[in-house]
Design an enzyme around this catalytic site. Structure first.
Site, short mmCIF file in Angstrom:
data_model
loop_
_atom_site.label_atom_id
_atom_site.label_comp_id
_atom_site.label_asym_id
_atom_site.label_seq_id
_atom_site.Cartn_x
_atom_site.Cartn_y
_atom_site.Cartn_z
N ASP A 61 -3.39 12.61 -0.85
CA ASP A 61 -3.72 11.30 -1.40
C ASP A 61 -2.85 11.13 -2.63
O ASP A 61 -3.05 11.81 -3.64
CB ASP A 61 -5.20 11.23 -1.76
CG ASP A 61 -5.61 9.89 -2.38
OD1 ASP A 61 -4.72 9.08 -2.72
OD2 ASP A 61 -6.82 9.67 -2.56
N ASN A 88 7.07 7.51 1.28
CA ASN A 88 6.86 6.37 2.16
C ASN A 88 5.51 5.71 1.99
O ASN A 88 5.36 4.52 2.29
CB ASN A 88 7.03 6.84 3.61
CG ASN A 88 6.59 5.79 4.61
OD1 ASN A 88 7.28 4.82 4.84
ND2 ASN A 88 5.41 5.99 5.20
N TYR A 166 2.28 -6.71 -4.70
CA TYR A 166 3.15 -5.91 -3.84
C TYR A 166 4.62 -6.05 -4.20
O TYR A 166 5.31 -5.03 -4.40
CB TYR A 166 2.93 -6.30 -2.38
CG TYR A 166 3.81 -5.51 -1.43
CD1 TYR A 166 3.56 -4.16 -1.19
CD2 TYR A 166 4.90 -6.10 -0.79
CE1 TYR A 166 4.36 -3.42 -0.33
CE2 TYR A 166 5.71 -5.37 0.07
CZ TYR A 166 5.43 -4.04 0.30
OH TYR A 166 6.23 -3.31 1.14
N LYS A 170 7.44 -3.01 -5.84
CA LYS A 170 8.67 -2.47 -5.27
C LYS A 170 9.83 -2.64 -6.24
O LYS A 170 10.73 -1.78 -6.31
CB LYS A 170 8.98 -3.15 -3.93
CG LYS A 170 7.96 -2.81 -2.85
CD LYS A 170 7.87 -1.30 -2.59
CE LYS A 170 6.96 -0.96 -1.43
NZ LYS A 170 6.87 0.49 -1.17
N THR A 201 4.15 -3.44 11.49
CA THR A 201 3.19 -2.37 11.22
C THR A 201 1.88 -3.02 10.80
O THR A 201 1.81 -4.23 10.55
CB THR A 201 3.67 -1.44 10.09
OG1 THR A 201 3.66 -2.16 8.84
CG2 THR A 201 5.07 -0.91 10.35
#
Length: 243
Positions: A61, A88, A166, A170, A201
């Site tokens: 985790d 990832n 989000y 990044k 995904t």
């Protein structure tokens, strides 16, 4: 030290992470499948082994310090070194991410996984990477983290939905990557960001147009770079992604 190359792929029980593990395994690597969920991790390892990959499970985790330390200890005991780390694991957070109304806890949760998680894992396994002859670190970023692609001449949004948790996570990850590049300069550790493209995904409700296998290709290439390969870059299949 064993001649077998060993990699750790976080979030490797499904999607792009699974395909990165499969791709490295097909090249003869031993691959640690990092994942939180024991059942999904065990299933992924079984499927990879069934296809001939030397895969092993790594309970992990990335938001938990003790879990990350235990993962590093497991890798040290099993392999004694680490040739490649592919960070990832990532989350989007809830989709209601308009900056004027977002719940700040959503941002904290996304950053804890997508940025702080990368730092936790990288620092924990860095001693193992230093023991490898040609170590590589690959951070899975996204085109939505590119400030250039997020803005046009008039500052208008040009790529992806408005996602104040989000997308900036990044961008933050890209900036963190460059700081690692600066500190690790001259050590032989090559550190790069990979953009998988818009992959179908569960992260995006399978709306993507690329397969997980296609999304894994750049990360596999960066994890297996020659010693004269690039460091401090942001790459996708088509070449370099603008910051």
């Amino acid at each position: 030290m064993s001649d077998t190359k060993t990699a750790l792929v976080t979030g490797a029980n499904k999607g792009i992470g699974y395909e990165i593990a499969a791709g490295l395994g097909a090249l003869g690597w031993s691959v640690g499948v990092g994942a939180r969920d024991a059942a999904r991790r065990d299933d992924a390892v079984a499927r990879l082994r069934g296809s001939g990959v030397d895969a092993f499970g790594v309970p992990l985790d990335v938001t938990d310090d003790s879990s990350v330390r235990a993962a590093a200890d497991l890798l040290a005991e099993r392999a004694g070194h680490l040739d490649a780390l592919v960070n990832n694991a990532g989350i989007t957070g809830r989709l209601d991410q308009m900056p004027t109304t977002v719940d700040l806890d959503v941002i904290r949760t996304v950053v804890d996984t997508n940025v702080l998680g990368v730092i936790r894992v990288t620092n924990a396994v860095l001693p193992l990477l230093r023991r490898a002859p040609s170590p590589r670190i690959v951070n899975m970023s996204s085109g939505v983290g590119s400030l250039t692609r997020q803005s046009g001449p008039g500052g208008e949004l040009t790529t992806g939905p408005i996602a104040v948790a989000y997308s900036p996570s990044k961008t933050f990850l890209n900036a963190v990557t460059l700081q690692y590049v600066r500190e690790l300069a001259g050590t032989g550790i090559l550190v790069n960001c990979a953009c998988p493209g818009f992959v179908a995904t569960d992260l995006n409700g399978f709306r993507g147009v690329r397969t997980p296998q296609q999304g894994a290709a750049t990360a596999i290439r960066l994890a297996t770079l020659p010693d004269d390969g690039p460091t401090g870059g942001f790459f996708e299949d088509a070449g370099t992604v603008p910051w």
